[in-house]
Design a protein around this motif. Structure first.
Motif, PDB file in Angstrom:
ATOM      1  N   TYR A   1       0.596  -1.039  -0.215  1.00  0.00           N
ATOM      2  CA  TYR A   1      -0.469   0.242  -0.248  1.00  0.00           C
ATOM      3  C   TYR A   1       1.165   1.359   0.081  1.00  0.00           C
ATOM      4  O   TYR A   1       0.653   2.222  -0.671  1.00  0.00           O
ATOM      5  CB  TYR A   1      -0.710  -0.017   0.782  1.00  0.00           C
TER       6      TYR A   1
ATOM      7  N   ASN B   1       1.031   4.678  -3.087  1.00  0.00           N
ATOM      8  CA  ASN B   1       0.648   5.891  -2.530  1.00  0.00           C
ATOM      9  C   ASN B   1       1.427   6.508  -2.238  1.00  0.00           C
ATOM     10  O   ASN B   1       1.259   7.465  -1.963  1.00  0.00           O
ATOM     11  CB  ASN B   1      -0.186   5.704  -1.617  1.00  0.00           C
TER      12      ASN B   1
ATOM     13  N   GLN C   1       1.855   9.975  -3.428  1.00  0.00           N
ATOM     14  CA  GLN C   1       0.987  10.903  -2.677  1.00  0.00           C
ATOM     15  C   GLN C   1       1.341  11.617  -1.558  1.00  0.00           C
ATOM     16  O   GLN C   1       1.777  11.594  -0.387  1.00  0.00           O
ATOM     17  CB  GLN C   1      -0.908  10.199  -1.730  1.00  0.00           C
TER      18      GLN C   1
END
Lengths: 251, 84
Positions: free
Chosen positions: A73, A77, A80
């Motif tokens: 995960y 991500n 971001q």
């Protein structure tokens, strides 16, 4: 310790105890899930899994996903802005997974998408209605569940048209407040009306809005629909599940 | 030994005390968060559902942040004591 500190200390310890107790009462993990009658295909490569999914997906199908692990995960991500701080990321991942998601059901799917054809998916995330692709990264880093909605072709076309409209207009907001209340209502079984704004939703209630002509849970308004409600609904059939041990498929 | 015990109790007391404000602020800010069109907005309109959501966020955040901050503070103090 001087003055009022010892009594205040006991009060603060009591507050800690009460908050812990209430967290366990409202958001305890659930262990209920239905057995799916699917054929086990064994472990497949990422490419094979992606091809199997794309071959079986039809417009209007629903995709549920959950990250395979903390690291997968993070890798997905880390670009971001919000997740650049590893300390914040670690706290967010664990609070979200262990408290919010697990309090709704055992399988713990995090996010939900609608397939609109041509390898494209739509979903409502924190920054609004987003478009994505089913690529190798998506298949490799997530456990997926593909659901077919038992409804007419017209309803599926309407759902995709609504999704295209909301993607263009961006008039639907992702609301953290409504998300927390929906999880609370699902976790405790509370049927109170909390006056949730119809345009401020979460990923699962957005899918319920797209399919507002049918109901995933007859007892609830679409604003209260959680991923577990969609997953366990009578109006959907599971066709593919990817898990740690391999791929399950409905022949 | 007695001095060390008092220090740990003082540390717990301080974290428990300041954590009330910290958890409340984090709860209010995160509950007010709404996003669309690639922007995150904050809507602080006070309604009954907003108050309920802040309360729920507080009861989740208070113990979580306490254990997190306590663990970090304890490790820092242990390292500092060893270095000194």
């Amino acid at each position: 310790m001087i003055g009022k500190e010892p009594t205040n200390f006991m009060k603060l310890l009591f507050l800690l105890f009460i908050t812990l107790l209430l967290t366990f009462i409202f958001f305890y993990p659930k262990f209920e899930f239905e057995e799916e009658e699917l054929t086990f295909l064994g472990p497949l490569s990422t490419e094979e899994t992606k091809n199997l999914i794309l071959d079986n997906l039809e417009e209007g199908d629903i995709i549920l996903n959950r990250p395979q692990s903390f690291s997968s995960y993070y890798m997905q991500n880390k670009q971001q802005k919000l997740f650049k701080n590893i300390f914040f990321f670690f706290s967010y991942y664990n609070l979200f997974d262990k408290i919010f998601i697990r309090s709704m059901g055992e399988e713990g799917y995090w996010h939900i998408y609608i397939y609109k054809g041509n390898n494209t998916i739509h979903s409502l995330s924190l920054l609004g209605v987003e478009e994505g692709k089913i690529d190798n990264d998506f298949v490799e880093n997530n456990y997926l569940k593909i659901l077919k909605v038992n409804t007419t072709k017209e309803n599926k076309i309407k759902a995709i048209e609504r999704s295209n409209y909301y993607f263009e207009s961006q008039e639907i907001y992702y609301s953290l407040k409504n998300g927390l209340i929906i999880v609370f209502a699902k976790s405790t079984g509370a049927n109170y009306i909390f006056h949730l704004d119809k345009q401020k939703l979460v990923c699962s209630s957005y899918i319920a809005l797209l399919y507002k002509d049918i109901s995933f849970n007859l007892k609830k308004d679409y604003t209260y629909i959680t991923p577990t409600d969609i997953e366990n609904s009578d109006v959907v059939d599971t066709i593919i599940i990817t898990k740690k041990e391999g791929v399950y498929y409905e022949r | 030994m007695k001095g060390k015990k008092t220090n740990i109790i003082k540390l717990i007391y301080k974290i428990l005390y300041y954590n009330i404000f910290l958890s409340l602020i984090v709860a209010i800010i995160s509950i007010a968060g709404e996003g669309t069109n690639n922007f995150l907005y904050f809507n602080f309109t006070i309604t009954s559902s907003f108050i309920l959501a802040v309360f729920l966020a507080f009861i989740i955040l208070y113990p979580s942040l306490f254990f997190l901050i306590y663990t970090i503070a304890y490790i820092i103090f242990k390292i500092r004591d060893k270095v000194i």
